[in-house]
Design a protein around this motif. Sequence first.
Motif, PDB file in Angstrom:
ATOM      1  N   ILE A 392       1.218  -1.343  -0.315  1.00  0.00           N
ATOM      2  CA  ILE A 392      -0.143   0.377   0.296  1.00  0.00           C
ATOM      3  C   ILE A 392       0.651   1.443  -0.292  1.00  0.00           C
ATOM      4  CG2 ILE A 392      -1.943   1.255   1.295  1.00  0.00           C
ATOM      5  CD1 ILE A 392      -3.004  -1.315   2.603  1.00  0.00           C
ATOM      6  N   ASP A 393       0.298   2.265  -0.843  1.00  0.00           N
ATOM      7  CA  ASP A 393       1.240   3.169  -1.018  1.00  0.00           C
ATOM      8  C   ASP A 393       1.829   4.082   0.695  1.00  0.00           C
ATOM      9  OD1 ASP A 393       2.282   6.321  -2.267  1.00  0.00           O
ATOM     10  OD2 ASP A 393       0.949   6.237  -0.579  1.00  0.00           O
ATOM     11  N   VAL A 395       2.049   7.016   1.756  1.00  0.00           N
ATOM     12  CA  VAL A 395       0.702   8.218   1.820  1.00  0.00           C
ATOM     13  C   VAL A 395      -0.847   7.554   2.735  1.00  0.00           C
ATOM     14  CG1 VAL A 395      -0.490   9.877   1.404  1.00  0.00           C
ATOM     15  CG2 VAL A 395       2.814   9.868   0.844  1.00  0.00           C
ATOM     16  N   GLU A 396      -1.199   6.979   1.521  1.00  0.00           N
ATOM     17  CA  GLU A 396      -2.244   6.670   1.785  1.00  0.00           C
ATOM     18  C   GLU A 396      -2.428   5.734   2.772  1.00  0.00           C
ATOM     19  OE1 GLU A 396      -5.271   7.170   0.236  1.00  0.00           O
ATOM     20  OE2 GLU A 396      -4.318   8.855  -1.525  1.00  0.00           O
ATOM     21  N   PHE A 397      -1.525   4.817   3.553  1.00  0.00           N
ATOM     22  CA  PHE A 397      -1.345   4.277   4.178  1.00  0.00           C
ATOM     23  C   PHE A 397      -2.247   4.656   5.450  1.00  0.00           C
ATOM     24  CE2 PHE A 397       0.254   1.218   7.715  1.00  0.00           C
ATOM     25  CZ  PHE A 397      -0.432   0.736   8.283  1.00  0.00           C
ATOM     26  N   ARG A 398      -0.882   6.072   5.945  1.00  0.00           N
ATOM     27  CA  ARG A 398      -0.933   7.257   6.586  1.00  0.00           C
ATOM     28  C   ARG A 398      -2.525   7.784   7.072  1.00  0.00           C
ATOM     29  NH1 ARG A 398       4.101   6.508   6.036  1.00  0.00           N
ATOM     30  NH2 ARG A 398       5.732   6.669   7.717  1.00  0.00           N
ATOM     31  N   ARG A 399      -3.239   7.974   5.683  1.00  0.00           N
ATOM     32  CA  ARG A 399      -4.975   8.632   5.192  1.00  0.00           C
ATOM     33  C   ARG A 399      -5.524   7.966   6.316  1.00  0.00           C
ATOM     34  NH1 ARG A 399      -8.806  11.167   2.478  1.00  0.00           N
ATOM     35  NH2 ARG A 399      -8.193  13.502   2.231  1.00  0.00           N
ATOM     36  N   LYS A 400      -5.411   6.428   5.835  1.00  0.00           N
ATOM     37  CA  LYS A 400      -6.254   5.654   6.203  1.00  0.00           C
ATOM     38  C   LYS A 400      -6.142   5.735   7.100  1.00  0.00           C
ATOM     39  CE  LYS A 400      -8.026   0.804   5.662  1.00  0.00           C
ATOM     40  NZ  LYS A 400      -9.445   0.813   4.953  1.00  0.00           N
ATOM     41  N   LEU A 421      -5.865  15.473   7.662  1.00  0.00           N
ATOM     42  CA  LEU A 421      -6.004  15.047   6.125  1.00  0.00           C
ATOM     43  C   LEU A 421      -5.378  16.475   4.868  1.00  0.00           C
ATOM     44  CD1 LEU A 421      -9.359  12.963   6.512  1.00  0.00           C
ATOM     45  CD2 LEU A 421      -6.794  12.591   6.772  1.00  0.00           C
ATOM     46  N   ASP A 425      -2.486  15.808   2.887  1.00  0.00           N
ATOM     47  CA  ASP A 425      -2.387  15.437   0.847  1.00  0.00           C
ATOM     48  C   ASP A 425      -1.586  16.865   0.794  1.00  0.00           C
ATOM     49  OD1 ASP A 425      -4.347  14.132   0.763  1.00  0.00           O
ATOM     50  OD2 ASP A 425      -5.933  15.066   1.242  1.00  0.00           O
ATOM     51  N   GLY A 434       4.879  10.073  -4.665  1.00  0.00           N
ATOM     52  CA  GLY A 434       4.385   9.168  -6.085  1.00  0.00           C
ATOM     53  C   GLY A 434       5.089   9.014  -7.967  1.00  0.00           C
TER      54      GLY A 434
END
Length: 779
Positions: A392-393, A395-400, A421, A425, A434
């Motif tokens: 999992i990316d 940054v996305e993991f942290r965001r989730k 959040l 971003d 990315g």
Amino acid sequence: MEELKYVGKPATRIDGLEKVTGAATFVDDIDFGPDLLHAVIVESPHAHALIKGIDTAEAEAVPGVLKVVTGKDFPYKFGLYMKDRYILAQDRVRFVGEQVAGVIARDLKTAMRAAKLVKVTYEKLPPIFDPAEAIKDGADLVHPGLSDYDRVPWFFPRKDTNIAHLRKTRKGDVETGFAEADVILEDTYTVPRYAHCAIEPHVAVGLYDLSGRLTLWSASQSPHTQRDVFASTLAPLGLTHKDVRVVTPYVGGGFGGKAGVTMEILVAAFATAVKGHPVKLRWTREQEFYNTYQRQGLLAKLKMGAKRDGTLTAIEYTMYWDAGAYVEYGANVVNAVGLSATGAYRIPNVKIDSLCVYTNLPPGGPYRGFGYSEFHFGLESHITRIANELGIDAVEFRRKNAILEGDTLAYGAKMNPSGLLEAIDKAADAIEWGRNEESTDPNKVIGKGFSLMWKAPAMPPNASSSAFLKFSEDGSVNVLVSGMEIGQGYLTVMAQIAAEILTVPPERIRVETPDTDRNPYEWQTVGSHITWSCGNAVKDAAVEARDRIFDVVNRAHGFDVDSLYLEDEKVKCRTEPEFELPLRDFVISGIQMEDGTSRGGPIMGSGMFMPEFTSALSDPETSHGGHPNVHYTVGAAGVVLEIDRQTGKMEILKTALAVDVGHAINPDLVKGQITGGLLQGFATVLYEEMRFDDEGRLLNPNFTDYKIPTAKDVPREMIPIIIEVPQPDGPFGARGVGEHTMIPAAPMIANAVADALGVRLKSMPITAERVALAVAKKG
């Protein structure tokens, strides 16, 4: 937020002219005249030893020496959170450099010469330097009398051990959480000790005058706290709080190192031994390294679990803090971290043990970040590693998993509003997360790292602020507070808050540095709470002054109070548009009536603030039941790092930090905190490290061997990003930001190195040499 004129805008620093012209006065600048005496300390050469005898006769015979004092002259313990230390060592020394005696003479050279003649007989004891060794069964005890020490009620020492305090935090069931996890990662991270490196060393002057009044001039972050400790500790000499005065002019940097009480207690005590003479003690640069608070070392064992979809299920974080020989302040660092070591994440099952461990190294204490930088190194490294293992990316993991307003914290309270959040971003966008980047040099590679951060002010539940405000004849304003200007722009921010209420421009407001006889109470300038706490007190003082202004105009002119408002230093009326009365015309002399009498008088205001919803009392087994933290400041940061494959040399090409400050009272000062904090954080991960020999002696107590960054080490591009989600109880929505900005630096460098080279470094500092060796080992 309504349209504001001064708050939320850049403003020239009100202390700027004094400082750039050299007019600003620091303690060492004050002239005490020809009667000034100088003190020099006799220090222990051993890390652990019994004191068998002290012979001061030869030193006392030196011409020009007025007094030689030892522990028997001042057998009093002191401490802010735990009283575990004497002013001068009594029967035992516990670190190299501990103060054993003091020589007071008419000049510095004489004091230095006489100090060398004090003969101390020691019986060496086995020292212990590793917290992992110190906690073992049967380990030699650094403090055999630990269980008898006075302490605050939220400290939990373990009798007959070297554990001065253990903070346990529990939530849910970690065994169930790990059973639900598809991926479990367990590892160990280490962080060494660090020095504060303020340009101004510790210095203090004490005068015990012939009337029995004790005055201290100190370079301190904590003047009122020092007064309290001095009065309490020296009470056996007949001193009370009214007999003690602390004056603190400008301070040349602190970073936590000048919080609480360290060498200043020596000066307070020494002054009582030479009544009527001012006594000065100034640390050398070497003493500044080894004989003040150091940032504590950390051995951290971390285990985390997550589901295949990226949901975190459990965390078990055990931290062994090398707190040094005395923990009277350092134990509170350990306590604060134990409450917050989940980081800015929503984790249902939590087990945190934060252990404050005595060793025979110099005392640890507060340092910018208050332990959060240290635990974030392991935590945020771990987060990236788990994300990578799940595919999992990062940054996305942290965001989730990011914690949001209303989520339940590890100790049971609710999370405050935040723009986490948005920060994630914006920080990711700033470094073009990315997008793969390649160096123009074939020998170099580029990696990117990311990290979240959070921090709460570490403060007792009854920590409070207060402010006085008064007008002068020309309508200008003096604000009296006792927070400290240590470079962060505090005085300017307080002026802007008062200006917004009173419509008096900040340049016509003078904010005074502390004198405990005249300035109202402030707990300490630590924890990044001053803008929030003292800002509320200043705002209240300004509102009270404004209300008194309106009352005078109401009584003199009959206008309804609700119809009055201030604009451009004038009182105006909504129902009488033609009416305007300049403040300068009446804030001192009042308003004269037709009969020759006057209404009003000198306008003043006072304000105070205490977070009355907080409580440090909770279940010691879980930390539930109280409300120990007032709020969290959160943010996200990223870095683009270029690395030479062969040498390991690194250059930061770009870094960005987005931080939610609630409302930036002065955006330029916030940006300065972001860039300065990041640079200090990068220094701890790339360069700095305190090194000790096997006898506990510091090997690099100077700026030659202890590297700090220079202008050449500044990243090519630094992007400060301000997020503003108002703090409901903050002045104009503001919350603190001073410490937070260095917290994400270390883990994002570690993550960038792993991204670029595929090697994971789990010990700080991450120097070029260590990177090169890791690459070579990997093959």
